[in-house]
Motif scaffolding. Structure first.
Motif, mmCIF file in Angstrom:
data_model
loop_
_atom_site.group_PDB
_atom_site.id
_atom_site.type_symbol
_atom_site.label_atom_id
_atom_site.label_comp_id
_atom_site.label_asym_id
_atom_site.label_seq_id
_atom_site.Cartn_x
_atom_site.Cartn_y
_atom_site.Cartn_z
ATOM 1 N N PHE A 40 1.103 -0.971 0.239
ATOM 2 C CA PHE A 40 -0.146 0.200 -0.369
ATOM 3 C C PHE A 40 0.375 1.211 0.199
ATOM 4 O O PHE A 40 1.721 1.034 0.221
ATOM 5 N N GLY A 41 0.583 2.094 -0.366
ATOM 6 C CA GLY A 41 0.727 3.448 -0.257
ATOM 7 C C GLY A 41 0.406 4.341 0.404
ATOM 8 O O GLY A 41 0.031 3.878 1.621
ATOM 9 N N GLY A 42 0.512 5.748 0.272
ATOM 10 C CA GLY A 42 0.818 6.643 2.202
ATOM 11 C C GLY A 42 0.664 6.648 2.919
ATOM 12 O O GLY A 42 2.826 6.042 2.929
ATOM 13 N N ALA A 43 1.242 7.692 3.760
ATOM 14 C CA ALA A 43 1.881 7.727 5.216
ATOM 15 C C ALA A 43 1.829 6.926 5.847
ATOM 16 O O ALA A 43 2.565 6.006 6.750
ATOM 17 N N ASN A 44 0.616 5.720 5.931
ATOM 18 C CA ASN A 44 0.256 4.866 6.897
ATOM 19 C C ASN A 44 -0.480 3.675 6.279
ATOM 20 O O ASN A 44 -0.578 3.289 6.606
ATOM 21 N N PHE A 45 0.780 3.020 5.191
ATOM 22 C CA PHE A 45 1.214 2.010 4.582
ATOM 23 C C PHE A 45 1.142 0.929 5.588
ATOM 24 O O PHE A 45 0.547 -0.522 4.917
ATOM 25 N N HIS A 46 1.572 1.240 6.856
ATOM 26 C CA HIS A 46 2.624 -0.113 7.801
ATOM 27 C C HIS A 46 1.116 -0.514 8.384
ATOM 28 O O HIS A 46 0.765 -1.653 8.060
ATOM 29 N N ALA A 47 0.599 0.707 8.747
ATOM 30 C CA ALA A 47 -0.977 0.138 9.361
ATOM 31 C C ALA A 47 -2.219 -0.446 8.777
ATOM 32 O O ALA A 47 -2.520 -1.288 9.125
ATOM 33 N N ALA A 48 -2.656 -0.011 7.317
ATOM 34 C CA ALA A 48 -3.645 -0.933 6.516
ATOM 35 C C ALA A 48 -2.631 -1.906 6.398
ATOM 36 O O ALA A 48 -3.764 -2.791 5.856
ATOM 37 N N ASP B 237 10.533 1.539 3.372
ATOM 38 C CA ASP B 237 10.825 2.938 1.298
ATOM 39 C C ASP B 237 9.681 3.322 1.543
ATOM 40 O O ASP B 237 8.749 2.513 1.265
ATOM 41 N N ARG B 238 9.139 4.637 1.709
ATOM 42 C CA ARG B 238 8.614 5.150 1.580
ATOM 43 C C ARG B 238 7.934 5.477 -0.244
ATOM 44 O O ARG B 238 6.801 5.894 -0.305
ATOM 45 N N ASN B 239 8.689 4.817 -0.924
ATOM 46 C CA ASN B 239 8.932 5.175 -1.870
ATOM 47 C C ASN B 239 8.056 3.502 -2.062
ATOM 48 O O ASN B 239 8.353 2.656 -2.640
ATOM 49 N N PRO B 240 6.303 4.339 -2.794
ATOM 50 C CA PRO B 240 5.524 2.902 -3.434
ATOM 51 C C PRO B 240 6.258 2.168 -4.213
ATOM 52 O O PRO B 240 6.040 0.866 -4.510
ATOM 53 N N GLU B 241 6.600 3.125 -5.197
ATOM 54 C CA GLU B 241 7.126 2.080 -6.285
ATOM 55 C C GLU B 241 8.666 0.888 -6.493
ATOM 56 O O GLU B 241 8.662 -0.278 -7.114
#
Length: 644
Positions: free
Chosen positions: A153-161, A192-196
């Motif tokens: 997942f993307g976004g700032a809360n990808f880990h929680a999702a 890594d915050r980069n979604p790709e």
């Protein structure tokens, strides 16, 4: 006798290097791709024969201090697109992400994922309807043939999702059920915050995981049956090693070639080479690297087949051209790879059922390879099968006679290697080419000529050089976490947690606290680019990074095993070498003529000879063309120079 064993598993051959106080010994076995643990233990069997004069694996495993293992299987799997079918689950806001991922490499994306992509609404994952949507999504992907799933997942809360999806999957598809499909969550692998990059890292790791896990645990379990005192160490693509349970699959990608790069650094320092390019020619690929001023290029966000991933990787490029790569005459020219016949069935001349033409077949037909001494005399070569393969796949489609086809195959192979060198490295008048791998020395001078390189180095350990190169690697564990709060308190807390994790993991590796080094640094993303801040004794958060867009804490725990040499080896021409005999070889524009054959193990430091000639060692052959001179260094390595 204290000794260590390094094993480098390639697509065609598995190399074994035995290092002890008495020196270095080597051997090879054929890779068994249907069961990699088989060639692993066959390598141990041959190692025991080399050490003791008779097979005694039990004694070997009682006495060995360390067993290190590296592999090109991950590289080969990506190169040949062989592996599980993946399904990718993204958040609904990332509708454009599949196309962005595919843009990195359409062929790899289509082979790994294709149309097996689904989306879920991450904002509704904590509602009762979420369970139905996740189950529907998983069923949709498995119906399309996915046998492993990746959630990214993307976004700032990808880990929680991703954690919410994980809870649903565990409830609806508990792991003890036979129908439970394996699911990898990208946040378990990288912050890594980069979604790709994060999605590609997870996809590649999932693609490689199945085969790596099955083989490595099987090998480790067989070692336990022998009551081996030390765990199997996996050499990683960051240049260090760890035990199987603490190694992620993506870290095995290009680990074999990275061993060659470690050897390249040491070799360049030994000879004072300031700029060295390397060709590591195996059965399936040619791995190309460069060492400049004692350093090999390593980038924090590495590339796998040109795809940007979240992990640091050495800059090694893999070209689909090796000793077992398939040659075909097509549209008036020769096409090479990326398909490979590997070790099974192997080149046609191996007599194991292969019918495709390879450079190994062409080299046999050219007279470069001796059927009686190839592979240390442990494998006979069948010229009739090689001829049939070359005639059918190259000569007849191109309208050439056999000799013309053989020469054309060598020319095409050398031209491809030269082109790949220019594509991936920077060549200057001072550049030295270092050739290793079982097939590296064979066409090295021809490739160097075409690339404009005037000096070629062939290590005495060329045939097992990647296995040799991993011999002094460190044991380490590496950790990365994102800092949501940019403060000294948050940094101190995160640092303490990582140190505790490192203490547990390094204890599992066999090292007590205080016996290994801890280093840490902050890596920040700022509008001006990436900023690195090394942490010393202080845990104060640097004020300059407080406003950074994102900050990651990296911590390394390293037990150093490396031993610096610091010596220097000279090369001088003292005496004309005496050939061991002659061989009739197909030479461009001259036909088949008798050439002198020099045996490296019969030559002394300072011996030299001029081309055209053949240089042989138990596990490699090198063609020395006219205009080239070879000399044996004080260390027993071979240096070839293009005479003006």
């Amino acid at each position: 006798m204290a000794f260590q064993i390094n094993i480098d598993n390639g697509g065609t051959l598995t190399d074994v290097c035995i290092m002890s106080d008495d020196g270095v010994k080597k051997t090879k076995v054929l890779t068994t791709p249907y069961d990699l643990s088989k060639c692993f233990f066959e390598g141990l069997q041959k190692a025991s024969e080399t050490l003791y004069g008779a097979e005694d694996v039990k004694r070997l495993l009682e006495e060995v201090e360390l067993i290190r293992y590296s592999t090109t299987q991950g590289t080969n799997a990506i190169c040949e697109r062989k592996g599980p079918k993946l399904g990718l689950i993204l958040d609904r806001d990332a509708a454009d992400l599949p196309q962005a991922l595919r843009a990195h490499d359409p062929d790899v994306y289509d082979a790994l994922v294709g149309d097996r992509v689904a989306f879920v609404e991450t904002s509704a994952l904590d509602t009762p309807e979420a369970e139905v949507e996740v189950v529907k999504t998983i069923n949709q992907l498995t119906a399309k043939g996915a046998n492993r799933l990746v959630v990214s997942f993307g976004g700032a809360n990808f880990h929680a999702a991703e954690e919410l999806v994980k809870k649903i999957v565990l409830r609806k598809y508990p792991r003890h059920l036979l129908g439970a499909v394996p699911v990898l969550y990208a946040s378990d692998l990288t912050v890594d915050r980069n979604p790709e990059r994060r999605a590609w890292s997870a996809l590649i790791n999932s693609f490689l995981h199945t085969s790596m896990e099955a083989f490595l645990y099987q090998a480790e379990n067989r070692l336990r049956d022998y009551r081996t005192k030390n765990p199997l160490l996996i050499f990683r693509n960051d240049g260090d090693a760890s035990r199987v349970a603490k190694t992620v699959a993506i870290k095995t990608y290009s680990s074999g070639p990275r061993g060659g790069m470690e050897g390249l650094k040491a070799f360049s320092a030994l000879y004072g080479f300031r700029d060295t390019v390397s060709i590591d020619v195996g059965g399936t690929t040619t791995d190309i690297g460069q060492c400049t001023e004692g350093k090999v290029a390593e980038i924090r966000r590495g590339n796998v087949e040109g795809i940007s991933v979240s992990f640091p990787l050495c800059e090694i490029s893999s070209a689909g051209a090796g000793g077992s790569s398939v040659f075909k005459g097509k549209d008036g020219k020769i096409a090479i790879g990326p398909e490979s016949v590997g070790a099974l069935p192997g080149p046609a001349c191996f007599g194991r059922g292969g019918k495709e033409a390879t450079i190994t077949d062409a080299s046999l037909l050219a007279g470069l390879l001796d059927p009686t001494s190839y592979f240390g005399g442990g494998m006979g070569l069948d010229a009739a099968r090689a001829e049939a393969a070359v005639r059918t796949n190259v000569a007849e489609p191109l309208g050439l006679d056999l000799d013309a086809a053989v020469l054309a195959m060598s020319e095409a192979f050398e031209a491809k290697i030269a082109a790949e060198l220019h594509r991936f490295t920077t060549i200057s008048p001072d550049t030295v080419m270092m050739a290793f791998g079982g097939a590296g020395p064979l066409n090295a001078c021809g490739a160097a000529d075409k690339a404009g390189i005037k000096r070629v180095a062939i290590p005495a350990m060329a045939a097992v050089f990647s296995a040799y190169g991993i011999g002094s690697c460190d044991v380490s564990q590496r950790y990365v976490v994102g800092l949501n709060e940019h403060s000294s308190e948050a940094l101190a807390t995160a640092l303490d947690e990582l140190k505790q994790k490192a203490a547990r993991d390094m204890f599992a590796e066999g090292f007590e606290a205080g016996s290994y080094a801890i280093t840490a640094r902050l890596v920040a993303e700022t509008p001006e680019g990436e900023v690195v801040h090394e942490l010393g004794e202080s845990t104060a958060f640097p004020p300059a990074l407080v406003e950074a867009e994102a900050v990651e804490l990296e911590l390394n725990a390293t037990k150093s095993l490396r031993q610096g040499d610091g010596g220097h080896v000279s090369v001088s021409r003292k005496a004309q070498a005496t050939p061991a005999g002659t061989r009739k070889v197909l030479v461009p524009e001259q036909g088949r003529i008798d050439l002198p054959v020099y045996r490296l193990n019969a030559m002394a430091p300072g011996d030299y000879a001029q081309g055209p000639a053949i240089l042989e060692e138990d596990y490699f052959t090198a063609r020395v063309p006219a205009g080239w001179t070879l000399a044996v260094s004080d260390a027993g390595d071979v240096i070839l120079d293009r005479e003006e």
